[in-house]
Motif scaffolding. Sequence first.
Motif, PDB file in Angstrom:
ATOM      1  N   CYS A 167     -13.459  10.135   1.827  1.00  0.00           N
ATOM      2  CA  CYS A 167     -13.685   8.708   2.129  1.00  0.00           C
ATOM      3  C   CYS A 167     -15.159   8.354   1.944  1.00  0.00           C
ATOM      4  CB  CYS A 167     -13.252   8.388   3.554  1.00  0.00           C
ATOM      5  SG  CYS A 167     -11.471   8.329   3.773  1.00  0.00           S
ATOM      6  N   MET A 181       0.396   4.406   0.436  1.00  0.00           N
ATOM      7  CA  MET A 181       0.244   5.404   1.474  1.00  0.00           C
ATOM      8  C   MET A 181       1.021   5.028   2.741  1.00  0.00           C
ATOM      9  SD  MET A 181      -1.375   6.548   4.270  1.00  0.00           S
ATOM     10  CE  MET A 181      -2.189   4.982   4.491  1.00  0.00           C
ATOM     11  N   ASP A 225      -6.283  -3.875   4.257  1.00  0.00           N
ATOM     12  CA  ASP A 225      -5.592  -2.590   4.304  1.00  0.00           C
ATOM     13  C   ASP A 225      -6.092  -1.766   5.486  1.00  0.00           C
ATOM     14  OD1 ASP A 225      -4.042  -3.137   2.125  1.00  0.00           O
ATOM     15  OD2 ASP A 225      -5.425  -2.240   0.684  1.00  0.00           O
ATOM     16  N   MET A 258       0.841  -1.191   0.000  1.00  0.00           N
ATOM     17  CA  MET A 258       0.000   0.000   0.000  1.00  0.00           C
ATOM     18  C   MET A 258       0.881   1.249   0.000  1.00  0.00           C
ATOM     19  SD  MET A 258      -3.254   0.446   2.391  1.00  0.00           S
ATOM     20  CE  MET A 258      -2.230   0.502   3.812  1.00  0.00           C
ATOM     21  N   ARG A 281     -11.505  -3.087   1.113  1.00  0.00           N
ATOM     22  CA  ARG A 281     -10.088  -3.371   1.384  1.00  0.00           C
ATOM     23  C   ARG A 281      -9.892  -3.544   2.883  1.00  0.00           C
ATOM     24  NH1 ARG A 281      -7.082   1.105  -2.276  1.00  0.00           N
ATOM     25  NH2 ARG A 281      -5.257   0.280  -1.188  1.00  0.00           N
ATOM     26  N   SER A 300     -13.845   8.286  -2.702  1.00  0.00           N
ATOM     27  CA  SER A 300     -12.660   8.733  -3.450  1.00  0.00           C
ATOM     28  C   SER A 300     -11.436   8.439  -2.594  1.00  0.00           C
ATOM     29  CB  SER A 300     -12.727  10.221  -3.739  1.00  0.00           C
ATOM     30  OG  SER A 300     -13.951  10.552  -4.326  1.00  0.00           O
ATOM     31  N   LEU A 301     -11.165   7.159  -2.433  1.00  0.00           N
ATOM     32  CA  LEU A 301     -10.137   6.732  -1.505  1.00  0.00           C
ATOM     33  C   LEU A 301      -8.758   7.240  -1.904  1.00  0.00           C
ATOM     34  CD1 LEU A 301     -10.031   5.259   1.058  1.00  0.00           C
ATOM     35  CD2 LEU A 301      -9.786   3.106  -0.156  1.00  0.00           C
ATOM     36  N   GLU A 302      -8.467   7.164  -3.199  1.00  0.00           N
ATOM     37  CA  GLU A 302      -7.141   7.595  -3.647  1.00  0.00           C
ATOM     38  C   GLU A 302      -6.915   9.073  -3.336  1.00  0.00           C
ATOM     39  OE1 GLU A 302      -4.783   5.542  -4.491  1.00  0.00           O
ATOM     40  OE2 GLU A 302      -6.289   3.971  -4.188  1.00  0.00           O
ATOM     41  N   ASP A 303      -7.941   9.897  -3.588  1.00  0.00           N
ATOM     42  CA  ASP A 303      -7.819  11.324  -3.307  1.00  0.00           C
ATOM     43  C   ASP A 303      -7.639  11.576  -1.811  1.00  0.00           C
ATOM     44  OD1 ASP A 303      -8.073  11.864  -5.949  1.00  0.00           O
ATOM     45  OD2 ASP A 303     -10.215  12.344  -5.870  1.00  0.00           O
ATOM     46  N   SER A 304      -8.367  10.802  -0.995  1.00  0.00           N
ATOM     47  CA  SER A 304      -8.252  11.023   0.443  1.00  0.00           C
ATOM     48  C   SER A 304      -6.846  10.636   0.910  1.00  0.00           C
ATOM     49  CB  SER A 304      -9.328  10.255   1.213  1.00  0.00           C
ATOM     50  OG  SER A 304      -9.043   8.891   1.219  1.00  0.00           O
ATOM     51  N   LEU A 305      -6.283   9.594   0.315  1.00  0.00           N
ATOM     52  CA  LEU A 305      -4.932   9.195   0.694  1.00  0.00           C
ATOM     53  C   LEU A 305      -3.904  10.232   0.272  1.00  0.00           C
ATOM     54  CD1 LEU A 305      -4.930   5.375  -0.101  1.00  0.00           C
ATOM     55  CD2 LEU A 305      -4.986   6.491   2.130  1.00  0.00           C
ATOM     56  N   SER A 306      -4.091  10.809  -0.908  1.00  0.00           N
ATOM     57  CA  SER A 306      -3.091  11.802  -1.299  1.00  0.00           C
ATOM     58  C   SER A 306      -3.206  13.056  -0.440  1.00  0.00           C
ATOM     59  CB  SER A 306      -3.120  12.133  -2.795  1.00  0.00           C
ATOM     60  OG  SER A 306      -4.391  12.098  -3.289  1.00  0.00           O
TER      61      SER A 306
END
Length: 626
Positions: A263, A3, A305, A1, A302, A267-273
């Motif tokens: 979240c 992040m 994760d 992962m 996930r 929009s998980l990817e955006d929240s991680l970035s």
Amino acid sequence: MLMIRSAKALRSARPRFTKTAGTLRTSLFHNSERGFSSSDRNLSYKERLRNGIVGIKKDDAVALFQTMIESRPRPTVIDFNRLFTALARTKQYDLVLDLCKQMELQGIAHNIYTLSIVINCFCRSRKLGFAFSAMGKILKLGYEPDTVTFSTLINGLCLVGTVSQAVELVDRMVEMKVIPNIITLNTIVNGLCLQGKVSEAMALIDRMMDNGCQPDGVTYGPILNRLCKSGNTALAMDLLRKMEHRKIKLDVVTYSMVIDSLCKDESLEDSLSLFNEMETKGIKGNVITYNSLIGGFCNAGRWDDGAQLLRDMIERKITPNVVTFNTLIDSFVKEGRLSEAQELYNEMITRDIEPNTITYSSLIYGLCMENRLDEANQMLDLMVSKRCDPDIVTYNILIKGCCKAKLVDEGMRLFRKMSMRGLVADTVTYSTLIQGFCQSGKLNEAKELFQEMVSIGVQPSVVTYGILLDGLCDNGELEMALDILEKMHKCKIDPGICIYSIIIHGMCNASKVDDAWDLFCSLPLKGVKPDVKTYTVMISGLCKKGSLPEASMLLRKMEEDGIAPNDCTYNTLIRAHLRGSDICTSVELIEEMKGCGFSADASTMKMVMDMLVDGGLDKSFLDMLS
DNA sequence: GTTTCACTGG
């Protein structure tokens, strides 16, 4: 992962900071949040005020006040103001007002600070009339109201929702040559947001900036919160960028709001970035940030994760709490991974994190899903023994478990047990039990329970009606189902498409396909739009009657109406055509279904197998199905 | 010396 890797890289880049147990203990004892010990009571009031009165409890405050009143020479009003402020911060407004009055009766006069505190307490208790009287007293005593006095009153007007009057009061203070400050502005912005007037709040900030007033983090907090809560994550993100551009210091709370919103939007990817961006700036995520991310991961399927994030936060000395574990436990349970959920529960206990009603309810749900009712009941006893009270949701879960296991009588036993514990059954409780009775073929009990809920004033929902009507139809009581539908109309309860689908299904099952068709055709006149289930039920009815061309035409009509057929629709039609030995149309339908990404279901496969054995189908048919 | 404003997770 990605992040987690980057979070680890960040960590090693930062200096480690370890607090020893010793320094922790020292800092705890500096804190006055603990109660006063008997030795504190022997201290002079001056020492007590100086030692810190943050978070002071009612009894301690009253005792301290008494000491002050009895002290000679008398304390100054300033010392009283200190006590009142501390008390107001713990939201004990009535107590503050009471003590203020007592102080005055003891001959110690209010000053403008005391009166500001009084105004604030009245405002916070939504007693605006008294707040304005206190303002009058300020004028009568010859004090000059200042920015704070006005801001406090303005806040009061905002809290009761009269933000327009609050704005008028700003004009009044300006007329009186009192200058509004950043707090006055923040108060008005918050007031506008409380009324949902986000655009006006933004416009106000821009206007203030034109006049040289620089907003701060507090200014934007309510706006950002409002945008996130109303699902406008993109706008919240834009605002975050605008804040950066305006050189406003962002903190973990600001970031967490937007991260949570992303979240929730999946929009998980955006929240991680955004999380990585925050940490890169040296702002460390806290337990709430992590809880949002864990929820986001679990929602996206996930789970592992999500569990890994728990490990990550522990390693980073961010202490997980009951919400962290509840999020993971509930998610694992819903995914059918009960043993992992139970491991998490054990870990909570090891870590001294107290499980709550939500924790136990999730675990009970997991046990019920696996039909492990005895253990579910034991879990209920366990939570009670740990002084954690089951609530209506806990009981509803257990009752549903009983009904699912065809043990509706056991469900009734819990229903009575629950009532004896003082919990009031709600619509869900009754609906669940009615469904249990219907599925056990105990129609009379179902009807009685329905009568009971109506007579004691628990409103049946559309779901309740659906369950009852479905039960009646399935048990050959179409007439009674129609009577109840009639009653719903009379009581002005909008049945909705689900109820109509159930009735159409019931009519078809009772071989009244023509009645079903009439009802189906009348739906648009009733302002009800058929959904995929309604079409499928009607198609199934036409097939049953042997009207295959009409059924096929209805498939085309639903597509024209913009309703996408699902696997059930196709399988119904395919089976009907196979039954009618129309292999050609069956093949066409199968190809079409595969094109939509669906496949043959179990009963279609069984029919095909049977026909292969009987020689009614060629073996090549099977290849096409796979 | 004392008084006013705000925001995060189930």
